[in-house]
Every structure is written in C-alpha cells, then in structure tokens.
Motif scaffolding. Sequence first.
Motif, short mmCIF file in Angstrom:
data_model
loop_
_atom_site.label_atom_id
_atom_site.label_comp_id
_atom_site.label_asym_id
_atom_site.label_seq_id
_atom_site.Cartn_x
_atom_site.Cartn_y
_atom_site.Cartn_z
N PHE A 149 0.82 -1.22 0.00
CA PHE A 149 0.00 0.00 0.00
C PHE A 149 0.85 1.27 0.00
O PHE A 149 0.53 2.24 -0.69
N VAL A 150 1.94 1.26 0.74
CA VAL A 150 2.82 2.43 0.76
C VAL A 150 3.44 2.65 -0.62
O VAL A 150 3.50 3.77 -1.13
N LEU A 151 3.89 1.56 -1.24
CA LEU A 151 4.47 1.67 -2.58
C LEU A 151 3.45 2.16 -3.61
O LEU A 151 3.80 2.93 -4.51
N SER A 152 2.20 1.73 -3.47
CA SER A 152 1.18 2.16 -4.43
C SER A 152 0.97 3.66 -4.35
O SER A 152 0.76 4.33 -5.37
N ILE A 153 1.03 4.21 -3.15
CA ILE A 153 0.87 5.66 -2.99
C ILE A 153 2.09 6.40 -3.56
O ILE A 153 1.95 7.39 -4.28
N ILE A 154 3.29 5.90 -3.23
CA ILE A 154 4.51 6.56 -3.71
C ILE A 154 4.60 6.51 -5.22
O ILE A 154 4.78 7.54 -5.89
N TRP A 155 4.47 5.31 -5.79
CA TRP A 155 4.62 5.17 -7.24
C TRP A 155 3.42 5.72 -8.00
O TRP A 155 3.55 6.20 -9.13
N GLY A 156 2.22 5.65 -7.39
CA GLY A 156 1.06 6.23 -8.04
C GLY A 156 1.17 7.74 -8.18
O GLY A 156 0.60 8.33 -9.09
N SER A 157 1.93 8.35 -7.27
CA SER A 157 2.14 9.81 -7.31
C SER A 157 3.31 10.20 -8.20
O SER A 157 3.48 11.39 -8.51
N SER A 158 4.10 9.24 -8.62
CA SER A 158 5.31 9.56 -9.38
C SER A 158 5.00 10.12 -10.76
O SER A 158 5.75 10.93 -11.30
#
Length: 294
Positions: free
Chosen positions: A12-21
């Motif tokens: 979930f943390v990665l989805s937020i980080i990469w989704g914002s990239s």
Amino acid sequence: MPNKSLKWIYLFVLSIIWGSSFILIKKGLVGLDPLQLGALRILFSATVLLLFGWKSLKKIKKQDWKWIGITGILGTGLPVFLFAFAETEIDSAVVGILNSSVPLLAFIFGILLFGAQFIQRQFIGVLLGLVGAGALIYIGAQINEGQNYWYASLVIIAASFYALNVNIIKRHLQEVPAIAIAAGNFVFLIIPAAIILAISGFFDLPVTTDATLQQSIGYIVILSIFGTALAKVMFNKLVQMSNPVFASSVTYLMPIISVMWGLLDGEAFTMLQFIATLIILVGVYIGNSARRKA
C-alpha cells in the motif's frame, strides 16, 4: 511484524509513492526535457542510496554483480527515460494505468523465459488486460486528438522491463539485502546518467534565475528520494518477502492514485476510459488469482 502482514503494508505504501510519481514527472517536464529529467532522477537517487547504502555493497558477492547491473538497467536506467518521453505526449493518469500491465507481462515472461507453468485462467487474464490496454489507448487517442498515443508503447516497453526485473531479483538476488541491490544498481547508472545530463545541455540552463526550472528540479528531487531511492529498497524487500506476482500487484492500486492526481491537475478522464481501466484490472486480478491457486 510477520512477513504476511508487513508485505501488505509495503504494497500500500508503494502504491501511494509510485502512483504519485507520474504527476511528479509531468510537473518536472514543465522546465526540463526527458533526458534531463531522467538523468537528474538517477543522479539524485544515486546520491541518496550510495550515501546510506555504501557499506551494504560489501555484501554483494562477485557472481551477483552481473545481475545487479542488469536489474539496474531494466528496473531504473531505461524506464526513467521511457516514462519521461511518454509523458511529453500522453496524460500522466493514462501512463499510470498502462503501467498496471506489469503483472500480466511478468506472467508472459515467466512462461517464455523462466519456465513458469502455463495456466489457462492466467492466459484469459492476459488477454483481458491486453484488450483493456488497447481500448484505453484507442479511447484516449480519440478524446485527446492533440496527443500522440503511439507514445503509449513506451510505457508498455518500460512495464516489460519491470516485469523482467522483478523475476530476475526473485530468481538470482533473493539473498542479497534490498538496500545493497538498490545501491548496487546505481553504481552502474551514475556515470552514464552524468554523461547524458552533460550532453543534454542542462548545465547551460539558467538554474539560478529561472523559477520554473527550479520548481521542476524540486519535483524531481522529491521523485528521486521517494519514488526511486526509497521505493526501490522497499520493492526489492517486497519481492524477497513475497513473490514476483504479488510484488508487481502494486500496479493494481497505482492507477487509482495516478488518476486522482490527474483529475486534480485538470486531465480529462471519461467513463469509457474508466471501463477500459476496469477491464485491465480484472484481467490482472484473474491472472494473479490463478497463479496463487497454482
């Protein structure tokens, strides 16, 4: 915390980080061209990772350095430039959605290159995902006539590199610490990135006086620290504590984040595009659930 719970937190943390990239790339391209953006992203990320992970390089065995170099090129070196060029022509939200094809591509490469078992349900998932991606590209091209949707192929190529990368990490670098893999990747990338930055004309830009350029560089600093350096370490760890398909499942959630940012930034997103996105995600889900059962 048990790996079973921790891996979901990582996901979930990665989805937020990469989704914002993707929106950060879009903002960075306001003042930078794709070559400058990609090179700066690599150099900023390398600075952070080598600063904190230099000592971990000692844990990489001689025979592992070959795979460290390959995963550096496939997992970072080429995709950062491909995504940057893609976003010069198509919306950041669409780029984020197309990137969700990574698990499907991981399935295809698993069969072709890594000896994975052919499962009919997975094949159906792949076909659905491809249909959804094709529909998304076609609809986007009709709605945004000024955008060149041939650039969507760059996203698919980048996703293919990610799919290869995740399988290689699981197959060949399972015992190497996640921070060592990430730091080692940039040992191979830092010199080529510096050369690209030099020939791109970046050092001729008025960095000290152009506010727009400064703002773009600021977005790339944020992208490099979180979207590349931190995220690479987390993703490598996620692959090691789970499996390639689960780890690449981060792309299920990334489109939600990328679409939200795109809408906030004034990008168009229609009901037909939403349906095409659902087809992609259903295909990814079917393929992934089949693999879990197998």
